[in-house]
Scaffold this motif. Structure first.
Motif, PDB file in Angstrom:
ATOM      1  N   THR A  82      -0.657  10.524   4.866  1.00 51.20           N
ATOM      2  CA  THR A  82      -0.971  11.125   6.173  1.00 51.20           C
ATOM      3  C   THR A  82      -2.339  10.688   6.673  1.00 51.20           C
ATOM      4  OG1 THR A  82      -1.803  13.071   4.996  1.00 51.20           O
ATOM      5  CG2 THR A  82       0.478  13.150   5.763  1.00 51.20           C
ATOM      6  N   GLU A  83      -3.188  10.224   5.751  1.00 49.80           N
ATOM      7  CA  GLU A  83      -4.526   9.762   6.125  1.00 49.80           C
ATOM      8  C   GLU A  83      -4.589   8.242   6.246  1.00 49.80           C
ATOM      9  OE1 GLU A  83      -7.150  11.344   3.225  1.00 49.80           O
ATOM     10  OE2 GLU A  83      -6.826  13.431   3.806  1.00 49.80           O
ATOM     11  N   GLY A  84      -3.414   7.597   6.190  1.00 50.21           N
ATOM     12  CA  GLY A  84      -3.381   6.146   6.283  1.00 50.21           C
ATOM     13  C   GLY A  84      -3.047   5.510   4.943  1.00 50.21           C
ATOM     14  N   PRO A  85      -2.974   4.179   4.886  1.00 51.94           N
ATOM     15  CA  PRO A  85      -2.607   3.490   3.640  1.00 51.94           C
ATOM     16  C   PRO A  85      -3.729   3.545   2.611  1.00 51.94           C
ATOM     17  CG  PRO A  85      -3.182   1.896   5.337  1.00 51.94           C
ATOM     18  CD  PRO A  85      -3.175   3.235   6.009  1.00 51.94           C
ATOM     19  N   ARG A  86      -3.353   3.572   1.341  1.00 50.18           N
ATOM     20  CA  ARG A  86      -4.338   3.479   0.260  1.00 50.18           C
ATOM     21  C   ARG A  86      -3.782   2.581  -0.842  1.00 50.18           C
ATOM     22  NH1 ARG A  86      -2.605   5.819  -4.198  1.00 50.18           N
ATOM     23  NH2 ARG A  86      -1.493   7.808  -4.204  1.00 50.18           N
ATOM     24  N   SER A  87      -4.655   2.135  -1.715  1.00 52.26           N
ATOM     25  CA  SER A  87      -4.274   1.220  -2.791  1.00 52.26           C
ATOM     26  C   SER A  87      -3.315   1.888  -3.763  1.00 52.26           C
ATOM     27  CB  SER A  87      -5.516   0.742  -3.542  1.00 52.26           C
ATOM     28  OG  SER A  87      -6.405   0.075  -2.664  1.00 52.26           O
ATOM     29  N   ARG A  88      -2.442   1.073  -4.322  1.00 52.37           N
ATOM     30  CA  ARG A  88      -1.420   1.573  -5.244  1.00 52.37           C
ATOM     31  C   ARG A  88      -1.948   1.568  -6.681  1.00 52.37           C
ATOM     32  NH1 ARG A  88       3.789   2.553  -4.777  1.00 52.37           N
ATOM     33  NH2 ARG A  88       3.688   1.843  -2.602  1.00 52.37           N
ATOM     34  N   VAL A  89      -1.562   2.587  -7.443  1.00 55.22           N
ATOM     35  CA  VAL A  89      -1.858   2.669  -8.874  1.00 55.22           C
ATOM     36  C   VAL A  89      -0.537   2.646  -9.629  1.00 55.22           C
ATOM     37  CG1 VAL A  89      -2.844   4.062 -10.728  1.00 55.22           C
ATOM     38  CG2 VAL A  89      -3.995   3.943  -8.510  1.00 55.22           C
TER      39      VAL A  89
ATOM     40  N   PRO B 102       0.820  -1.219   0.000  1.00 48.25           N
ATOM     41  CA  PRO B 102       0.000   0.000   0.000  1.00 48.25           C
ATOM     42  C   PRO B 102       0.851   1.265   0.000  1.00 48.25           C
ATOM     43  CG  PRO B 102       0.071  -0.939   2.190  1.00 48.25           C
ATOM     44  CD  PRO B 102       0.777  -1.920   1.292  1.00 48.25           C
ATOM     45  N   VAL B 103       0.240   2.358  -0.435  1.00 42.17           N
ATOM     46  CA  VAL B 103       0.877   3.672  -0.380  1.00 42.17           C
ATOM     47  C   VAL B 103       0.550   4.288   0.971  1.00 42.17           C
ATOM     48  CG1 VAL B 103       0.974   5.973  -1.406  1.00 42.17           C
ATOM     49  CG2 VAL B 103       0.665   3.967  -2.872  1.00 42.17           C
TER      50      VAL B 103
END
Length: 341
Positions: free
Chosen positions: A263-270, A259-260
């Motif tokens: 500052t708002e937490g992990p998110r899915s990678r593109v 994951p990326v």
């Protein structure tokens, strides 16, 4: 639209390498990313269900301008967190080639002649010299007509450098392993057939134009060429194409699973993947299959035993040459003896 954010370093995958741009942090971060971007027709989007990430695979040819344009347009539109290249650490120098200088250096190779072949034969032996000679001549001809191979990869590398914190990833198997898995296990008959096909293709694609390059990207051509190579040289097709399809698909899945961190937490990678058009269909087929086990991954990087005929070939060639020389000497001696009588 999708919120953009700054990505952190991606740890190298099982066969990948990450390259982080230190100066990219000075560039403005993208604020939005299109969900359904309008992209070239050479782009295939694959979703990674376990992570929610996705990759846009750009199918290219490694020569010519159209593929460069497709790569640049895709990266600028998608603004990916990572760009995966069909390269390995052994081919990193492709990314730093000065194309104008290389073109000036390679173009004269198209004028190589019989004298140069004889020099190569003395250094490498006739069989190896034959392959090297024609490969050099073709490289020179292509440099004159189309430019330097790898232009699509260099374009992707430059475009990624212009994005904030975009990481470049090398997703291919080391070239040396592919070479040994391809040619080390060939039977004598497969080797002869492969050499014949290589020579024939050199003649067919000798003076190739930009329009000819674009025809190589059509599905009809790719399917016909894959079927032809699979029938004629299954070992070559398996090692050079099919196995590397799986390696790159597994690498993409692994990278997307990271994951990326924001500052708002992990998110899915593109991601954007840049690969030769001949690999796109195989990556798609491998995408929906279960991930490989560690043993299966290891097998793809294992060098098989060398075919026995290759170990014996130098001895056979030398013995054949001695027998031929003996035969010629014998016939010549008889001829001279008859003249004296």
């Amino acid at each position: 639209m999708e919120d953009g954010s700054t990505s952190g370093d991606v740890p190298p995958g099982p066969w990948g390498l990450s390259i982080q741009y230190d100066d990219a942090v000075d560039l403005p971060a993208p604020t939005v990313r299109p969900v359904n971007p309008v992209l070239p027709d050479t782009v295939t989007m694959l979703e990674h269900a376990p992570s929610g990430g996705r990759v846009y695979i750009v199918g290219t040819v490694h020569l010519g301008e159209k593929s460069q344009e497709d790569v640049a347009a895709t990266i600028r539109t998608v603004k990916p967190d990572s760009v995966m290249l069909e390269l390995c650490t052994e081919r990193l120098d492709i990314l730093t080639v000065d194309e104008d200088e290389a073109r000036r250096a390679l173009s004269p190779l198209s004028e190589l002649n019989r004298k140069h072949f004889h020099i190569l034969a003395q250094q490498l032996g006739v069989a190896q010299a034959f392959r090297v000679f024609w490969a050099l001549k073709q490289s020179g001809q292509h440099a004159k007509n189309l430019g330097i191979s790898g232009s699509d990869m260099r374009t992707a590398f430059r475009e990624a450098a212009n994005l904030p914190n975009c990481t470049v990833l090398l997703g291919d198997r080391p070239q040396s392993i592919t070479h040994q898995r391809t040619y080390g296990a060939l039977t004598l008959w497969e080797y002869i057939r492969h050499l014949w096909i290589a020579v024939r293709d050199l003649c067919v694609h000798w003076n190739i134009s930009q329009d000819d390059v674009e025809k190589l990207k059509t599905s009809a051509f790719l399917e016909a060429d894959a079927a032809r190579m699979s029938a004629a040289c299954p070992t070559v097709q398996r090692a050079i194409v099919h196995e590397r399809d799986v390696v790159m698909a597994e690498g993409l899945k692994w990278f997307l699973a990271q994951p990326v961190m924001t500052t708002e937490g992990p998110r899915s990678r593109v991601m954007v993947g840049v690969v030769g058009m001949a690999h796109v269909a195989g990556i798609q087929r491998a995408w929906n299959r279960p991930s490989l086990s560690q043993n299966e991954q290891k097998n793809l990087f294992t060098i098989p035993p060398t075919a026995k005929w290759r170990e014996r070939a130098p001895v056979v060639v030398k013995v054949s040459w001695l027998l031929l020389c003996g035969y010629i000497t014998s016939r010549g001696g008889r001829f001279l003896a008859n003249l004296v009588r």
